[in-house]
Design a protein around this motif. Structure first.
Motif, short mmCIF file in Angstrom:
data_model
loop_
_atom_site.label_atom_id
_atom_site.label_comp_id
_atom_site.label_asym_id
_atom_site.label_seq_id
_atom_site.Cartn_x
_atom_site.Cartn_y
_atom_site.Cartn_z
N ILE A 52 0.86 -1.18 0.00
CA ILE A 52 0.00 0.00 0.00
C ILE A 52 0.89 1.23 0.00
CG2 ILE A 52 -1.82 1.27 1.20
CD1 ILE A 52 -2.56 -1.34 2.61
N SER B 151 0.80 5.29 0.17
CA SER B 151 -0.18 6.30 0.58
C SER B 151 0.47 7.65 0.81
CB SER B 151 -0.88 5.83 1.86
OG SER B 151 -1.85 6.75 2.27
N SER C 169 -7.63 7.29 8.64
CA SER C 169 -7.09 7.40 7.28
C SER C 169 -7.55 6.20 6.46
CB SER C 169 -5.55 7.47 7.29
OG SER C 169 -5.01 6.23 7.73
N THR D 244 -5.65 4.42 4.69
CA THR D 244 -4.64 3.38 4.89
C THR D 244 -4.93 2.55 6.13
OG1 THR D 244 -2.98 4.79 3.82
CG2 THR D 244 -2.16 2.98 5.16
N SER E 291 -5.75 -1.39 6.12
CA SER E 291 -4.95 -2.28 6.97
C SER E 291 -5.85 -3.21 7.76
CB SER E 291 -4.07 -1.46 7.92
OG SER E 291 -3.15 -0.67 7.19
N ILE F 71 3.44 -1.28 3.92
CA ILE F 71 2.94 0.08 3.72
C ILE F 71 4.11 1.02 3.47
CG2 ILE F 71 1.76 2.04 4.82
CD1 ILE F 71 0.16 -0.03 6.44
N LEU G 44 4.60 5.10 3.22
CA LEU G 44 4.00 6.41 3.40
C LEU G 44 4.86 7.47 2.73
CD1 LEU G 44 3.06 6.11 7.20
CD2 LEU G 44 1.52 5.89 5.24
N ASP H 181 -2.82 4.70 -2.74
CA ASP H 181 -3.89 5.39 -2.03
C ASP H 181 -3.70 6.90 -2.18
OD1 ASP H 181 -5.78 6.42 -0.30
OD2 ASP H 181 -4.63 5.93 1.50
#
Length: 415
Positions: A5, A7, A29, A31, A35, A47, A49, A122
């Motif tokens: 993911i 994001s 969020s 995300t 999750s 993930i 970020l 995302d």
């Protein structure tokens, strides 16, 4: 297999209710909601970020804290600050958008592995400008991944972006939909192979920097030669003429000098702040993401060479390749992998001519002198008789000593 993911870190966050495939999840969020959904479904995921430099790192840490509280291991969460352009929080940022796109592209590259079968971008929250840049970077990464796995297409992951639809704004309910993304793979020539990507402004040591990156010109020239060799069916040239030892070194140099760490170094070194204005004193003629598509393609070409390397027999300083090996390359690589049926037919015809002669224990001879070497080189898939040594006993051919310089020149003339 697992998912990644990716994001954008938004500024601030309120709790919402998210609906994913008719199931509801609360979170601060998208995300966090994703999750919870993947954890409930026992799906492995990581993930990444991406935090715009204008947003305080505290916002990133809040998201990480929420995600960690769900039981996700620290090693499965990574983050990267990305530069921006525009005015935010009393500061003005001046950055070439291509640099921003490359930060995202190279962050994807560093966090991707063959175990990942889905990449989910995302962009449900974040600056509109960054949403566009992130999607653009992902499209480049899709093409680059296809180039890297051209021999093993089953390794190419699926790509999605998160589409967020408000269901009930008053009650803060949103539906998360994963929309599939794709971008067509292309086999073309890189038009800027004679131009370096970087444009350093008003920098004293720029000549030294340009010298450091000068290998890019040679690397891209070789990529173009590989593409041309495949498209025109110059199999013998591909296997025995191209400088594969140098290519391996160029690939290693690209991994070091065109990396995210190198881009971060340049961004720090050439950032100037005056009166709340942060300016990057360099820009890019073209994105490094474009460049990496061709570097990944060169990785695949190198893998093709390694696949056939053991079939090349060196004797009397000549590199002999059997008709059987050339025919197999023609069918597996030119026809099936790169889907060049016209070229496959021409190469097959040329190889058949040699086979028919070799069965009689004779060599192929062409009467008269060739009037146009370049035209004949193209028309006969590089197998001009005057360029070749022939071994009817072993059904093999090799380029002779005198032909090497001519072949290199003919391969380069296309560009």
């Amino acid at each position: 297999m697992s998912k990644l993911i990716v994001s954008l870190v938004p500024k601030g966050g309120e709790e919402y209710k998210y609906v994913i495939e008719n199931s509801e999840y609360r979170g601060y969020s998208t995300t966090e909601a994703l999750s919870k959904y993947f954890l409930e479904s026992n799906i492995d995921f990581k993930i990444l970020l991406l935090r715009p430099e204008s947003i305080n790192q505290i916002e990133e840490l809040k998201i990480i804290e929420k995600i960690r509280s769900l039981g996700i291991l620290k090693k499965n969460i990574s983050s990267q600050e990305i530069p921006i352009t525009g005015s935010y929080e009393g500061k003005r940022y001046i950055t070439d958008p291509k640099i921003i796109s490359d930060f995202i592209f190279l962050s994807l590259k560093d966090n991707y592995s063959d175990e990942i079968d889905e990449i989910i971008l995302d962009v449900s929250r974040g600056l509109n400008f960054l949403v566009l840049v992130a999607v653009e970077a992902l499209r480049r990464f899709i093409v680059a991944t296809k180039a890297r796995h051209i021999l093993n297409q089953e390794k190419i992951p699926k790509f999605f972006y998160v589409y967020l639809t408000p269901i009930n704004e008053k009650e803060r309910i949103n539906e998360i939909i994963l929309e599939k993304m794709d971008s067509p793979f292309f086999l073309d020539y890189f038009k800027n192979y004679d131009k370096l990507p970087f444009n350093f402004k008003d920098i004293n040591e720029k000549e030294e920097l340009y010298s450091e990156f000068n290998f890019i010109k040679k690397l891209l020239s070789i990529v173009n030669t590989c593409i041309y060799s495949i498209k025109r069916g110059f199999i013998l040239a591909f296997l025995t003429i191209l400088p594969w030892k140098d290519i391996k070194l160029f690939l290693e140099e690209a991994e070091e000098k065109l990396s995210l760490n190198k881009l971060k170094e340049l961004n720090i070194k050439f950032s100037e702040e005056k009166s709340n204005i942060i300016e990057r004193k360099y820009n890019l003629h073209y994105p490094l993401g474009n460049l990496w598509i061709y570097i990944f393609l060169l990785f695949s070409f190198y893998e093709i060479y390694l696949k056939y390397k053991d079939k090349i027999r060196e004797e009397d300083n000549l590199k002999w390749v059997s008709i059987e090996t050339l025919r197999k390359f023609n069918e597996e690589i030119i026809n099936k992998t790169f889907k060049e049926p016209g070229t496959e037919i021409i190469v097959s015809r040329e190889l058949t001519n040699f086979e028919l002669k070799f069965k009689k224990g004779e060599k192929l001879v062409v009467e008269g002198k060739p009037s146009d070497i370049k035209r004949n080189f193209n028309a006969h898939a590089g197998l001009i008789v005057s360029f070749l040594e022939q071994n009817p006993k072993n059904y093999a051919i090799a380029y002779n000593y005198q032909s090497y310089k001519n072949i290199n020149n003919l391969l380069k003339e296309w560009f």
